[in-house]
Structures are given as C-alpha cells and as structure tokens.
Design an enzyme around this catalytic site. Sequence first.
Site, mmCIF file in Angstrom:
data_model
loop_
_atom_site.group_PDB
_atom_site.id
_atom_site.type_symbol
_atom_site.label_atom_id
_atom_site.label_comp_id
_atom_site.label_asym_id
_atom_site.label_seq_id
_atom_site.Cartn_x
_atom_site.Cartn_y
_atom_site.Cartn_z
ATOM 1 N N ARG A 160 -9.542 49.339 74.974
ATOM 2 C CA ARG A 160 -10.592 49.971 74.035
ATOM 3 C C ARG A 160 -11.839 50.122 74.655
ATOM 4 O O ARG A 160 -12.926 50.130 74.262
ATOM 5 C CB ARG A 160 -10.654 48.959 72.642
ATOM 6 C CG ARG A 160 -9.455 48.690 71.995
ATOM 7 C CD ARG A 160 -9.153 49.933 71.181
ATOM 8 N NE ARG A 160 -8.000 49.740 70.128
ATOM 9 C CZ ARG A 160 -6.722 49.804 70.488
ATOM 10 N NH1 ARG A 160 -6.298 49.829 71.704
ATOM 11 N NH2 ARG A 160 -5.640 49.249 69.520
ATOM 12 N N SER A 182 -8.604 48.299 63.063
ATOM 13 C CA SER A 182 -8.807 46.842 63.336
ATOM 14 C C SER A 182 -10.362 46.783 63.505
ATOM 15 O O SER A 182 -11.115 47.704 64.106
ATOM 16 C CB SER A 182 -8.548 46.720 64.822
ATOM 17 O OG SER A 182 -7.197 47.049 64.815
ATOM 18 N N GLU A 202 -14.306 45.614 67.040
ATOM 19 C CA GLU A 202 -13.763 46.750 67.979
ATOM 20 C C GLU A 202 -14.544 48.102 67.432
ATOM 21 O O GLU A 202 -14.546 49.168 68.042
ATOM 22 C CB GLU A 202 -12.300 46.834 67.670
ATOM 23 C CG GLU A 202 -11.586 47.727 68.485
ATOM 24 C CD GLU A 202 -11.006 48.695 67.850
ATOM 25 O OE1 GLU A 202 -10.362 49.715 68.335
ATOM 26 O OE2 GLU A 202 -11.100 48.923 66.454
HETATM 27 N N1 EPU Z 1 -0.795 38.730 62.963
HETATM 28 C C1 EPU Z 1 -1.067 37.669 61.993
HETATM 29 N N2 EPU Z 1 -1.778 37.681 61.036
HETATM 30 C C2 EPU Z 1 -2.446 38.971 60.574
HETATM 31 C C3 EPU Z 1 -2.112 40.042 61.497
HETATM 32 C C4 EPU Z 1 -1.490 39.835 62.640
HETATM 33 O O1 EPU Z 1 -0.463 36.720 62.024
HETATM 34 O O2 EPU Z 1 -3.054 39.038 59.687
HETATM 35 C C5 EPU Z 1 0.233 38.537 64.018
HETATM 36 C C6 EPU Z 1 1.257 39.175 63.988
HETATM 37 O O3 EPU Z 1 2.355 38.769 63.106
HETATM 38 C C7 EPU Z 1 1.998 39.714 65.395
HETATM 39 C C8 EPU Z 1 0.397 39.673 66.204
HETATM 40 O O4 EPU Z 1 -0.471 39.050 65.279
HETATM 41 O O5 EPU Z 1 2.517 38.709 65.812
HETATM 42 C C9 EPU Z 1 0.000 40.956 66.431
HETATM 43 O O6 EPU Z 1 -0.037 41.775 65.217
HETATM 44 P P1 EPU Z 1 0.205 43.256 65.130
HETATM 45 O O7 EPU Z 1 1.327 43.632 66.012
HETATM 46 O O8 EPU Z 1 -0.140 44.027 63.882
HETATM 47 O O9 EPU Z 1 -1.101 43.886 66.189
HETATM 48 P P2 EPU Z 1 -2.559 43.577 66.479
HETATM 49 O O10 EPU Z 1 -2.604 43.033 67.808
HETATM 50 O O11 EPU Z 1 -2.866 42.779 65.377
HETATM 51 C C10 EPU Z 1 -3.041 45.812 67.811
HETATM 52 C C11 EPU Z 1 -4.078 46.988 67.695
HETATM 53 C C12 EPU Z 1 -3.555 47.922 66.518
HETATM 54 C C13 EPU Z 1 -2.112 48.237 66.827
HETATM 55 C C14 EPU Z 1 -1.381 47.285 67.172
HETATM 56 C C15 EPU Z 1 0.034 47.802 67.540
HETATM 57 C C16 EPU Z 1 -6.238 46.031 68.701
HETATM 58 C C17 EPU Z 1 -7.684 45.723 68.208
HETATM 59 N N3 EPU Z 1 -5.646 46.384 67.679
HETATM 60 O O12 EPU Z 1 -3.142 45.213 66.586
HETATM 61 O O13 EPU Z 1 -4.714 48.924 66.552
HETATM 62 O O14 EPU Z 1 -1.670 49.432 65.943
HETATM 63 O O15 EPU Z 1 -1.816 46.180 68.083
HETATM 64 O O16 EPU Z 1 -0.050 47.883 68.862
HETATM 65 O O17 EPU Z 1 -6.013 46.101 69.604
HETATM 66 C C18 EPU Z 1 -6.616 49.662 65.868
HETATM 67 O O18 EPU Z 1 -7.122 49.816 66.874
HETATM 68 O O19 EPU Z 1 -7.312 50.138 64.829
HETATM 69 C C19 EPU Z 1 -5.175 49.403 65.679
HETATM 70 C C20 EPU Z 1 -4.779 49.435 64.074
#
Ligand code: EPU
Length: 337
Positions: A171, A244, A333
Amino acid sequence: MTKSYNASLLPYNTFGMDVKASLFAEYETLAELQTLLADEDIIRLMNQQREKGELPFWHIGSGSNLLFKGDYPGVVLHCLSRGISLLNDQGLIEVQAGTTWDDVCQWCVDHSLYGAENLSLIPGETGAGAVQNIGAYGVEIKDLIKEVVCWDVEASCVCRLSCEDMQYGYRASLLKQPDAKSRYIVTSVILQLQTTPVFHLEYAGLKQALAEIPSPTLQDVRNAVIAIRQGKLPDPKVLGNAGSFFKNPVVARSAYEHLPHYDVSDELIKVPAGWLIEQCGWKGKTVGRAGVYEKQSLVLVNRGGARPEEIIYLCQEIVKSVKEKFGIDIEPEVNLI
Ligand code: EPU
C-alpha cells in the site's frame, strides 16, 4: 472541465462525509488540466496551502480510500478521462487514470487477459489504484504495472515513471510521498497482462470457493473474488466506508509468530489488523454514529450522518486498545485529509 467554489464533497467520498472544498475542479484532457493549473484562483489557493506547509492540492480518484477530516481549505482535483486501449497483441494495455478499476478487471476478462482478476471489485479508479498499490488475494497492482504516465506539475511536461521508479511497497509508492505527490498527476497507467492462463489461487478463501470447479476460467475466478468481497465488505452505497481502514502491521517474527500472520521475510511477518481489532472486542461495535463492521473489523463504517471527528475518535480508541493488548502500533490505510 468544471470548477466550483465551496463545493460539497459528499458525492466524492464513499465514507459519506458532508464536507466542502474551497475549490473543486474536474478535467477530461491534459489540455484542460493545464488550463486549471494556470487558473488564477487555483494558483492562489495552491500557494496558500504551500505557505501553510501543506500539499498544494489534493487529487482524488473516486474517493473510496480517504477520509476528509473536515472542510478542505484548498483545491481538490478529479480526472474524468476514461478508456482502455490495447497497445499490442502481447497483453500490453493503457488505461486512462479516471477509469473505474473494476471496469478494467472485467475488460481484461472479456479480452482473455490474465492477471487483474484477483483485484476484481476493488473500489476506485485506476490512477488512484496505481498510487495506492491496491492489492487483494495475493496480487497487487504493481505486479501488472509497466509504467505510470504523469503530468509533471513542476517541469510542465509528461513524465513516464517505470514500475521501479514507483518504489512500490505494501500500500505504498513514490506518489504517496509528499514531494512526489505535489509534483506528479497520473494521467494513464500502462499494464502488462498475460495472454496465457496464470492464476493466483493461493488465498485460502479463493481456493475453497473454486474447489468445485476443475478448470476455472478467468470469469470463474473473477466471480469467486466478487463473491468473497461481497460477503465480507460493506457496499459503500449502503453503508459509508473506505474499505480497510488500517494497514496490516508488519512486525518482528521473533516477537509475534504466535499470532496469526502472513510471511513477509525471514525476520518479518504481517499480522491481520482485523484479527487484532476483533480480539480487542471491537467487532460490530458502534460509537456515536461511527462503527466497526460486523463481518470485518478492519473496516470502519459511517452508521449514518457521522462527522469525520466521530470516525477519527473511534480510530484513535482502536489504535490505543490494540497497543495496550498486543504492544503493536496499527496505522490508518486510508488517506486522512
Ligand atoms: N480476521 C479476523 N477478524 C476480522 C477480520 C479478519 O479474525 O474482523 C482474520 C480473518 O479470519 C483472516 C485474517 O484476519 O484469517 C485476514 O482477513 P482477510 O482475509 O479478510 O484479509 P485482511 O488481511 O483483513 C487484506 C487487505 C484487503 C484485501 C484482503 C484479501 C489490507 C489492509 N487489507 O485484508 O484489502 O481484500 O487482504 O487479500 O491489506 C482494502 O485494502 O481496502 C482491502 C479490503
């Protein structure tokens, strides 16, 4: 080309903040952008901002990754130039900065070009996507970027920044650094797609969603990504948000390997901020008119009529509690303007 004074930014930010810009201007062509940058009122406001040590202007995409902290006392620019053209038969395309990113993803599927499908349904425009290095499900836009074509405001010429010049990170890019941000305005992005199938299906949720399909097509992968996003992330048309709100913090493996994480390097890991926030008890909580989304704690939402300070207060409380419980600093972010 349009120019309006004391303009409401409500239609230009997905958080749904009812704030105003001293001057809001939209342009379609490079000639129109040049005209705006030579406009007396715009020059005056840009100088005023510089004198205060602020960026001379703020260029928005579709406003899907920002939070205006209040009325903006300067110039907000927006590019209306849209379009996608194929530059050769090897998957090289040029996308105008104002093109909706998801339209690019669908266009690539329609033209059997591989690489953008995992980035389906990410809100926003292509120019902003290249600045922000949007990413999802194991792919970042930097993986596709060959060049970012910009108007150089200082040298008054077109400038082509290579993927290396852009200094991409998680990012992060050159164009998020203040000096470059006030100098370059993205006009188009050159992307290199693949003409033969190369899928990135390592993300567990994606692999699972496609488990029943023996040889998924590009459209299958795009549909699966769309379904995952729609299941986890709120539609800004229904509930104001900017995706995010926080970045996933990158921390020392030696100290935090016991937490859920993605590998970054031998020494570093990235911990999902959504998990940290949920562990602190914030999931689904509401404070005033701001809230934490029920299905993904990484997303802050406007429950209706929230003011910027309500979102910022909630953000600060979350940062504080994650620090207290885990000793980890998380940072926004979204662009706070
Ligand atoms: N998780 C939780 N609780 C929550 C949210 C997430 O326990 O409330 C856990 C999930 O169960 C999972 C892990 O955290 O094990 C990761 O969650 P997720 O796969 O939803 O991805 P993320 O790391 O939370 C990032 C990006 C997203 C992107 C997803 C998928 C960032 C800041 N965000 O989210 O990007 O869609 O990976 O690759 O890096 C964005 O930038 O706006 C965005 C949505």
